[in-house]
Design an enzyme around this catalytic site. Structure first.
Site, mmCIF file in Angstrom:
data_model
loop_
_atom_site.group_PDB
_atom_site.id
_atom_site.type_symbol
_atom_site.label_atom_id
_atom_site.label_comp_id
_atom_site.label_asym_id
_atom_site.label_seq_id
_atom_site.Cartn_x
_atom_site.Cartn_y
_atom_site.Cartn_z
ATOM 1 N N HIS A 318 34.560 110.875 83.045
ATOM 2 C CA HIS A 318 35.194 111.954 83.825
ATOM 3 C C HIS A 318 34.208 113.084 84.080
ATOM 4 O O HIS A 318 34.043 113.564 85.180
ATOM 5 C CB HIS A 318 36.321 112.602 83.009
ATOM 6 C CG HIS A 318 37.581 111.832 83.002
ATOM 7 N ND1 HIS A 318 37.929 111.006 81.975
ATOM 8 C CD2 HIS A 318 38.589 111.816 83.873
ATOM 9 C CE1 HIS A 318 39.116 110.503 82.220
ATOM 10 N NE2 HIS A 318 39.538 110.966 83.367
ATOM 11 N N ARG A 425 34.954 105.665 98.591
ATOM 12 C CA ARG A 425 34.900 104.647 97.528
ATOM 13 C C ARG A 425 36.107 104.844 96.618
ATOM 14 O O ARG A 425 36.103 105.710 95.749
ATOM 15 C CB ARG A 425 33.622 104.802 96.705
ATOM 16 C CG ARG A 425 32.335 104.426 97.420
ATOM 17 C CD ARG A 425 31.184 104.562 96.448
ATOM 18 N NE ARG A 425 29.973 103.905 96.890
ATOM 19 C CZ ARG A 425 28.913 104.541 97.389
ATOM 20 N NH1 ARG A 425 28.919 105.854 97.526
ATOM 21 N NH2 ARG A 425 27.842 103.860 97.756
ATOM 22 N N ARG A 461 37.770 102.395 101.699
ATOM 23 C CA ARG A 461 37.395 101.043 101.288
ATOM 24 C C ARG A 461 38.278 100.596 100.129
ATOM 25 O O ARG A 461 38.526 101.366 99.197
ATOM 26 C CB ARG A 461 35.925 101.036 100.861
ATOM 27 C CG ARG A 461 35.441 99.667 100.427
ATOM 28 C CD ARG A 461 33.962 99.654 100.154
ATOM 29 N NE ARG A 461 33.638 100.312 98.902
ATOM 30 C CZ ARG A 461 32.398 100.426 98.434
ATOM 31 N NH1 ARG A 461 31.384 99.968 99.143
ATOM 32 N NH2 ARG A 461 32.159 101.023 97.298
ATOM 33 N N GLU A 560 27.389 93.223 103.607
ATOM 34 C CA GLU A 560 26.487 93.528 102.504
ATOM 35 C C GLU A 560 26.040 92.278 101.747
ATOM 36 O O GLU A 560 25.459 92.354 100.678
ATOM 37 C CB GLU A 560 27.093 94.580 101.564
ATOM 38 C CG GLU A 560 28.529 94.366 101.179
ATOM 39 C CD GLU A 560 29.109 95.526 100.352
ATOM 40 O OE1 GLU A 560 28.372 96.409 99.909
ATOM 41 O OE2 GLU A 560 30.335 95.502 100.142
ATOM 42 N N ASN A 583 22.933 98.828 100.286
ATOM 43 C CA ASN A 583 22.621 98.803 98.847
ATOM 44 C C ASN A 583 22.743 97.376 98.322
ATOM 45 O O ASN A 583 21.869 96.863 97.641
ATOM 46 C CB ASN A 583 23.575 99.709 98.058
ATOM 47 C CG ASN A 583 23.542 101.140 98.543
ATOM 48 O OD1 ASN A 583 22.584 101.536 99.192
ATOM 49 N ND2 ASN A 583 24.578 101.909 98.246
ATOM 50 N N ARG A 594 20.029 95.610 91.852
ATOM 51 C CA ARG A 594 19.860 97.021 92.220
ATOM 52 C C ARG A 594 19.833 97.947 91.008
ATOM 53 O O ARG A 594 19.416 99.091 91.114
ATOM 54 C CB ARG A 594 20.932 97.449 93.225
ATOM 55 C CG ARG A 594 22.341 97.394 92.719
ATOM 56 C CD ARG A 594 23.354 97.499 93.857
ATOM 57 N NE ARG A 594 23.889 98.840 94.023
ATOM 58 C CZ ARG A 594 24.934 99.130 94.790
ATOM 59 N NH1 ARG A 594 25.538 98.182 95.494
ATOM 60 N NH2 ARG A 594 25.376 100.358 94.879
#
Ligand code: PEP
Ligand code: MG
Length: 720
Positions: A318, A425, A461, A560, A583, A594
């Site tokens: 958090h 996201r 998304r 992607e 990415n 990655r």
């Protein structure tokens, strides 16, 4: 009484995770009669499941003596109640475990299975000066300032506390401390909600619940009467909780001990009279803490915090999310720092690289001072230009949008002049909650974001969990190779109830008319078809329920995975837009993880192979007449702008703080030159050659001589 899971109407609600409504319950084929319940008095039944993080933990039931036709409104209200009650039930269950022996805890739930007690880590000894520490780069930016060691929980142990001779007085003082802590939490929750949004404030609900927990309060009362010392009573109860929670294997639940500690500390402070709950800091302090707990943000004078460094915790806690949203540089997981850092000594924090220097020498300080200064000036300068349109010199319009994930990001989206949200996201919310939030909560957040941005577009998304974005208890368990495993849309399609709840939330939020729905990690057309079938099914449900949504909600896919780029011609006919996620496209095209530092030098989105796949995808989108954007980190890379525009990208979505600089670069470009750059880049043999093409274009733009931006862009060009 007990009955097998899934039996009876209550069992049906539990198993299907859907409401069960019956006017004449006894006539229902699944009805089971048990004399012990005395149910014959009741005619109608409504049962809704209590779901926490995708797991049914109970069922909320209402029965009526007179026959009653429960309508959609009744069900909706009841589901809202269930949604509010579910976390309370699970917290209560956790709290009730305290004092149980190991076997009891193991028995209590599959989620709470036991492992051994974790072994505490030992930190290295600290050398004297100019000492470098490395941790996890959690929030970008540079800070230099005096260390403020935030009182660790144990520091309160050192306080000399003299109890009253009268035990009843002690018990009374402890109760008062609890009340005060409760009042303080209420205020904090409200302030947090106003400032950062309800998703941040929700964490305090758990804290309030602990304070109100009957067992907690009773245990304290018993202890204070036995010991005659309120502080000792509090310590004893807290350590019992800590011991219990540490034995829980499930990370999500084990981490709840942080909440208990946070609450306990607050009560202790009230008790020993540390009344001033805002900790006074000197300007520009580097706060070094055990962990970046949410409570820290309310207890500190946050405007004076230059950076946060913590011994424990990762980038998805958090606190880490809060730090990023507030643009406070942060490094987490720095072993030994809390022990080693001396109050008041100078420290340098580089949140972008995850580096800290204690007592740095003059040279180091001046290097970082310059970097910090330039960074600040550039940001200020750029923000002043945020309202400008991104249009090439010959009039080609490029939309520059932001990637976001929490309500708190909206501030930055506005501050840096985003023309919309190109990628929202949704897993960020799941991280903040340490689990997938319920439908209503998601819907409220999405609608709030959409309304705040309207009429600008918000691309939401669906959950992109798994791979490097793991959440305990979400997913298919441990996998040999999670990046190639059941992540993202694959996980959604094997967990349809969670996916459909999210689709409902997004559809319901789309009433604002500016929402787009984005499906991540598509690797074949069958995934698009299945996901779209579920979207259509969800729409039918909503129509039946009379719940409004945008009938024309565009459904797009992320490109992607190389297979998606290669078959993009077919995919483009099956969806309404493309968003290219470089990415992942880079990691899968180049076979470079990655997140693996050992192969990081091989990871480069400017590799010609990646560019050729982008090119192919853009062409397919053009042929099908659908829009195409790019939302990987590459969209924020000044070296890539000309090439991407030359490839035909119409929208660049990246980190909010880079929006103004990207707009400035676009304004200096000519689309003919950009097309030439793209052609050359596609034909190049290495990423280094492509970097040189990007660097040459930046040099030609004249921006390297810009008084405020020059240093920044020059350092990027120098690095090629
Ligand atoms: C991407 O892969 O480029 C992307 C935008 O998605 P994420 O970084 O969230 O995986
Ligand atoms: Mg991705």
């Amino acid at each position: 009484m007990r009955l097998p899971y899934g039996e009876g109407l209550v069992g049906l609600a539990a198993k299907t995770r859907r409401p069960v409504v019956s006017e004449f319950a006894r006539d229902h084929p699944q009805y089971k009669y048990f004399a012990e319940t005395g149910e014959e008095r009741f005619e109608s039944l409504m049962a809704v499941p209590l779901i926490v993080r995708g797991t049914t933990i109970g069922v909320l039931v209402v029965q009526t003596r007179e026959p009653r036709q429960f309508d959609d409104n009744d069900v909706e209200i009841f589901q809202t109640c269930a949604h509010l009650i579910a976390p309370v039930v699970i917290n209560a269950r956790l709290l009730s475990l305290v004092g149980e022996n190991a076997e009891e805890i193991a028995k209590s739930s599959a989620l709470l299975a036991l492992s051994g007690i974790p072994v505490p880590k030992e930190g290295p000894k600290r050398p004297d000066r100019n000492v470098e520490y490395r941790g996890i780069a959690t929030s970008r930016g540079v800070a230099i300032g005096p260390v403020y060691r935030l009182s660790a929980p144990t520091d309160l142990e050192d306080i000399v506390y003299t109890p009253s001779a009268d035990i009843e007085q002690e018990a009374h003082d402890l109760r008062e401390a609890l009340h005060e802590a409760r009042r303080e939490l209420d205020t904090m929750r409200d302030d947090f909600g106003d400032q950062f949004g309800p998703d941040f404030a929700a964490v305090f609900n758990t804290h309030v619940q602990i304070l109100e927990d009957k067992a907690f309060v009773t245990k304290l009362d018993t202890e204070v009467h036995q010991r005659g010392n309120a502080l000792e009573a509090l310590r004893a109860v807290l350590s019992a909780y800590r011991r219990t929670f540490e034995r829980i294997e499930d990370t999500y639940f084990r981490e709840r001990v942080d909440d208990v500690e946070d609450v306990g500390r607050r009560v202790m402070e009230r008790l020993v009279g540390v009344r001033d709950h805002v900790i006074p800091l000197s300007e520009g302090s580097i706060v070094v803490a055990d962990a970046i707990l949410p409570g820290i943000f309310a207890r500190l004078e946050i405007d004076k915090v230059a950076a946060l460094v913590s011994e424990h915790g990762g980038p998805t806690s958090h606190g880490a999310i809060f730090a990023r949203s507030l643009e406070i540089p942060a490094v987490t997981g720095v072993t030994g720092i809390l022990h080693d850092a001396r109050p008041g000594e100078l420290a340098v924090v580089d949140g972008s690289e995850g580096r800290i220097f204690l007592s740095p020498d003059e040279i180091l300080v001046s290097e970082y001072r310059q970097a910090r200064q330039r960074y600040a000036v550039a940001i200020e300068h750029l923000d002043a230009m945020r309202g400008r349109r991104a249009e090439t010199r010959d009039g080609r319009r490029i939309r520059v949008t932001a990637n976001a994930g929490l309500v708190a990001d909206l501030r930055l989206v506005e501050r840096h002049g985003a023309e919309g949200i190109g990628l929202f996201r949704t897993e960020m919310l799941a991280f903040a909650h340490r689990g997938v939030p319920e439908e209503d909560e998601q819907q409220q957040l999405f609608e709030r974001v959409a309304r705040a941005l309207a009429p600008r577009t918000v691309t939401i998304r669906t959950l992109d969990l798994g791979g490097d974005k793991g959440l305990p208890n979400v997913g298919v368990g441990s996998e040999e190779n999670p990046q190639l495993g059941c992540r993202s849309i694959r996980l959604s399609l094997v967990n349809e109830p969670v996916f459909c709840a999210q689709l409902r939330a997004i559809l319901r939020a789309s009433v604002t008319g500016n929402v787009r729905l984005l499906l991540p990690l598509i690797s074949s057309v069958s995934e698009v078809r299945r996901a779209r079938e579920l979207v259509e099914e969800t729409k039918r449900q909503l129509r039946r329920a009379g719940s409004p949504f945008d009938e024309k909600l565009p459904v797009g896919i992320m490109i992607e995975v190389p297979s998606a780029a290669i078959t993009s011609e077919v995919l483009a006919r099956e969806c309404d837009f493309f968003a290219i996620g470089t990415n992942d496209l880079t990691q899968y095209t180049l076979a470079v993880d990655r997140g693996n530092e050992h192969v990081a030098h091989l990871y480069d989105p400017l590799h010609p192979a990646v560019l050729n796949l982008i090119d192919q995808s853009v062409r397919s989108a053009r042929n099908a007449g659908i829009p195409v954007s790019l939302c990987g980190e590459m969209a924020s890379n000044p070296l890539a702008v000309s090439i991407l525009i030359g490839l035909g990208i119409e929208e660049l979505s990246g980190a909010a703080s880079t929006i103004p600089i990207i707009k400035e670069i676009v304004r200096g470009l000519d689309s003919g030159d950009a097309a030439a750059d793209a052609r050359e880049a596609k034909a190049a043999g290495t990423a280094a050659e492509v970097h040189a093409i990007g660097a040459r274009r930046l040099e030609a733009s004249g921006l390297l001589e810009h008084p405020d931006l020059g240093f920044w862009l020059s350092s990027i060009v120098r690095g090629t």
